[in-house]
Design a protein around this motif. Structure first.
Motif, PDB file in Angstrom:
ATOM      1  N   PRO A   1       0.811  -1.230   0.000  1.00 28.45           N
ATOM      2  CA  PRO A   1       0.000   0.000   0.000  1.00 28.45           C
ATOM      3  C   PRO A   1       0.844   1.280   0.000  1.00 28.45           C
ATOM      4  O   PRO A   1       0.449   2.278  -0.606  1.00 28.45           O
ATOM      5  CB  PRO A   1      -0.848  -0.107   1.260  1.00 28.45           C
ATOM      6  CG  PRO A   1      -0.273  -1.183   2.075  1.00 28.45           C
ATOM      7  CD  PRO A   1       0.494  -2.075   1.150  1.00 28.45           C
ATOM      8  N   ILE A   2       2.015   1.235   0.650  1.00 30.29           N
ATOM      9  CA  ILE A   2       2.869   2.435   0.641  1.00 30.29           C
ATOM     10  C   ILE A   2       3.413   2.676  -0.762  1.00 30.29           C
ATOM     11  O   ILE A   2       3.390   3.796  -1.267  1.00 30.29           O
ATOM     12  CB  ILE A   2       4.017   2.296   1.668  1.00 30.29           C
ATOM     13  CG1 ILE A   2       3.467   2.306   3.088  1.00 30.29           C
ATOM     14  CG2 ILE A   2       5.041   3.407   1.482  1.00 30.29           C
ATOM     15  CD1 ILE A   2       4.495   1.955   4.156  1.00 30.29           C
ATOM     16  N   ARG A   3       3.893   1.612  -1.391  1.00 33.19           N
ATOM     17  CA  ARG A   3       4.425   1.756  -2.756  1.00 33.19           C
ATOM     18  C   ARG A   3       3.332   2.258  -3.697  1.00 33.19           C
ATOM     19  O   ARG A   3       3.563   3.150  -4.517  1.00 33.19           O
ATOM     20  CB  ARG A   3       4.979   0.416  -3.234  1.00 33.19           C
ATOM     21  CG  ARG A   3       5.607   0.503  -4.617  1.00 33.19           C
ATOM     22  CD  ARG A   3       6.299  -0.795  -4.972  1.00 33.19           C
ATOM     23  NE  ARG A   3       6.895  -0.713  -6.290  1.00 33.19           N
ATOM     24  CZ  ARG A   3       7.844  -1.506  -6.717  1.00 33.19           C
ATOM     25  NH1 ARG A   3       8.328  -2.457  -5.929  1.00 33.19           N
ATOM     26  NH2 ARG A   3       8.335  -1.380  -7.927  1.00 33.19           N
ATOM     27  N   GLN A   4       2.141   1.707  -3.564  1.00 31.28           N
ATOM     28  CA  GLN A   4       1.028   2.116  -4.422  1.00 31.28           C
ATOM     29  C   GLN A   4       0.663   3.583  -4.185  1.00 31.28           C
ATOM     30  O   GLN A   4       0.397   4.317  -5.128  1.00 31.28           O
ATOM     31  CB  GLN A   4      -0.172   1.197  -4.170  1.00 31.28           C
ATOM     32  CG  GLN A   4      -1.279   1.351  -5.177  1.00 31.28           C
ATOM     33  CD  GLN A   4      -2.329   2.354  -4.756  1.00 31.28           C
ATOM     34  OE1 GLN A   4      -2.540   2.593  -3.584  1.00 31.28           O
ATOM     35  NE2 GLN A   4      -2.977   2.969  -5.719  1.00 31.28           N
ATOM     36  N   ALA A   5       0.686   4.008  -2.948  1.00 33.66           N
ATOM     37  CA  ALA A   5       0.324   5.397  -2.633  1.00 33.66           C
ATOM     38  C   ALA A   5       1.337   6.372  -3.218  1.00 33.66           C
ATOM     39  O   ALA A   5       0.966   7.392  -3.814  1.00 33.66           O
ATOM     40  CB  ALA A   5       0.222   5.584  -1.125  1.00 33.66           C
TER      41      ALA A   5
ATOM     42  N   LEU B   1      -0.100  11.249 -10.477  1.00 31.94           N
ATOM     43  CA  LEU B   1      -0.971  12.421 -10.477  1.00 31.94           C
ATOM     44  C   LEU B   1      -0.187  13.708 -10.712  1.00 31.94           C
ATOM     45  O   LEU B   1      -0.749  14.707 -11.171  1.00 31.94           O
ATOM     46  CB  LEU B   1      -1.741  12.512  -9.158  1.00 31.94           C
ATOM     47  CG  LEU B   1      -2.840  11.464  -8.979  1.00 31.94           C
ATOM     48  CD1 LEU B   1      -3.397  11.524  -7.561  1.00 31.94           C
ATOM     49  CD2 LEU B   1      -3.941  11.654 -10.007  1.00 31.94           C
ATOM     50  N   ARG B   2       1.100  13.668 -10.416  1.00 29.38           N
ATOM     51  CA  ARG B   2       1.960  14.840 -10.654  1.00 29.38           C
ATOM     52  C   ARG B   2       2.621  14.803 -12.031  1.00 29.38           C
ATOM     53  O   ARG B   2       3.520  15.585 -12.298  1.00 29.38           O
ATOM     54  CB  ARG B   2       3.011  14.926  -9.566  1.00 29.38           C
ATOM     55  CG  ARG B   2       2.410  15.283  -8.230  1.00 29.38           C
ATOM     56  CD  ARG B   2       3.458  15.487  -7.194  1.00 29.38           C
ATOM     57  NE  ARG B   2       2.835  15.885  -5.945  1.00 29.38           N
ATOM     58  CZ  ARG B   2       3.486  15.999  -4.815  1.00 29.38           C
ATOM     59  NH1 ARG B   2       4.768  15.733  -4.755  1.00 29.38           N
ATOM     60  NH2 ARG B   2       2.853  16.367  -3.727  1.00 29.38           N
TER      61      ARG B   2
ATOM     62  N   THR C   1      -1.447   7.484   4.921  1.00 26.26           N
ATOM     63  CA  THR C   1      -0.243   8.107   5.476  1.00 26.26           C
ATOM     64  C   THR C   1       0.801   8.306   4.400  1.00 26.26           C
ATOM     65  O   THR C   1       1.413   9.365   4.295  1.00 26.26           O
ATOM     66  CB  THR C   1       0.324   7.239   6.623  1.00 26.26           C
ATOM     67  OG1 THR C   1      -0.706   7.032   7.585  1.00 26.26           O
ATOM     68  CG2 THR C   1       1.491   7.924   7.283  1.00 26.26           C
ATOM     69  N   ALA C   2       1.023   7.279   3.568  1.00 25.84           N
ATOM     70  CA  ALA C   2       2.030   7.372   2.512  1.00 25.84           C
ATOM     71  C   ALA C   2       1.642   8.405   1.451  1.00 25.84           C
ATOM     72  O   ALA C   2       2.495   9.117   0.902  1.00 25.84           O
ATOM     73  CB  ALA C   2       2.257   6.017   1.867  1.00 25.84           C
ATOM     74  N   ALA C   3       0.355   8.526   1.165  1.00 24.66           N
ATOM     75  CA  ALA C   3      -0.106   9.495   0.170  1.00 24.66           C
ATOM     76  C   ALA C   3       0.192  10.917   0.622  1.00 24.66           C
ATOM     77  O   ALA C   3       0.474  11.795  -0.206  1.00 24.66           O
ATOM     78  CB  ALA C   3      -1.598   9.321  -0.090  1.00 24.66           C
ATOM     79  N   ARG C   4       0.154  11.145   1.917  1.00 22.79           N
ATOM     80  CA  ARG C   4       0.475  12.484   2.422  1.00 22.79           C
ATOM     81  C   ARG C   4       1.957  12.798   2.302  1.00 22.79           C
ATOM     82  O   ARG C   4       2.341  13.954   2.294  1.00 22.79           O
ATOM     83  CB  ARG C   4       0.036  12.595   3.883  1.00 22.79           C
ATOM     84  CG  ARG C   4      -1.456  12.715   4.056  1.00 22.79           C
ATOM     85  CD  ARG C   4      -1.824  13.104   5.473  1.00 22.79           C
ATOM     86  NE  ARG C   4      -1.357  12.169   6.468  1.00 22.79           N
ATOM     87  CZ  ARG C   4      -2.083  11.169   6.976  1.00 22.79           C
ATOM     88  NH1 ARG C   4      -3.315  10.995   6.584  1.00 22.79           N
ATOM     89  NH2 ARG C   4      -1.580  10.361   7.879  1.00 22.79           N
ATOM     90  N   LEU C   5       2.817  11.760   2.203  1.00 24.72           N
ATOM     91  CA  LEU C   5       4.258  11.972   2.126  1.00 24.72           C
ATOM     92  C   LEU C   5       4.691  12.555   0.793  1.00 24.72           C
ATOM     93  O   LEU C   5       5.592  13.367   0.731  1.00 24.72           O
ATOM     94  CB  LEU C   5       5.013  10.648   2.299  1.00 24.72           C
ATOM     95  CG  LEU C   5       4.884   9.949   3.629  1.00 24.72           C
ATOM     96  CD1 LEU C   5       5.628   8.622   3.557  1.00 24.72           C
ATOM     97  CD2 LEU C   5       5.463  10.811   4.724  1.00 24.72           C
ATOM     98  N   SER C   6       4.080  12.059  -0.298  1.00 22.77           N
ATOM     99  CA  SER C   6       4.598  12.424  -1.619  1.00 22.77           C
ATOM    100  C   SER C   6       4.072  13.721  -2.123  1.00 22.77           C
ATOM    101  O   SER C   6       3.280  14.385  -1.633  1.00 22.77           O
ATOM    102  CB  SER C   6       4.309  11.341  -2.626  1.00 22.77           C
ATOM    103  OG  SER C   6       3.342  10.446  -2.248  1.00 22.77           O
TER     104      SER C   6
END
Length: 151
Positions: free
Chosen positions: A43-47, A54-55, A146-151
């Protein structure tokens, strides 16, 4: 294992910062009862990959970057992949990996009938696996958010 040549897109300092955050997610997951250091890898890798796409990154490039960041995070927590046998649910490290000998149902703790080795019947087996699936889904969603907020 990180790729030999780091994919372009994020500088090394940013990757290290993201990897440290990934390591924090993994440690937090372990404190919350995650079964292993690899529980949130997907899930972290996917996020991260999703956010990079998206960027404007190509999927393949985003996947390489996300894989590199997650591999660095796993390395920071000292994660070592188990062998196939060690990764099986009934493996116990007693020399060559003895099987767990059970006399009671894993879910309801009633004595196991006849040739049953883990559950007393299909009802307990299905209920147990549905509970595990719900727990994994909940943890995956938390890790993804959580991971999505990191990138």
């Amino acid at each position: 294992m990180p790729p030999t040549k780091a994919p372009r897109g994020l500088n090394d300092r940013r990757r290290q910062m993201m990897a440290a955050a990934v390591a924090d997610i993994i440690r937090g997951g372990l404190e919350d009862g995650a079964p292993s250091k690899f529980a949130f890898e997907a899930p972290i890798r996917q996020a991260i990959r999703s956010r990079l796409c998206l960027r404007g990154k190509l999927w393949s490039e985003a996947d390489l970057i996300a894989g590199d960041v997650v591999a660095r995070g796993l390395a920071l927590v000292g994660a070592v992949r188990p062998t196939w046998a060690e990764g099986q649910p009934d493996y116990v490290q007693l020399g060559a990996g003895a099987q767990i000998e059970r006399t009671r149902c894993v879910r309801c703790h009633k004595p196991l009938p006849g040739e049953h080795t883990k559950f007393c019947g299909t009802l307990c087996a299905k209920a147990y696996h549905m509970r595990l699936a719900r727990l994994h889904n909940f943890n995956d969603e938390r890790a993804y958010d959580t991971a999505a907020r990191l990138s």
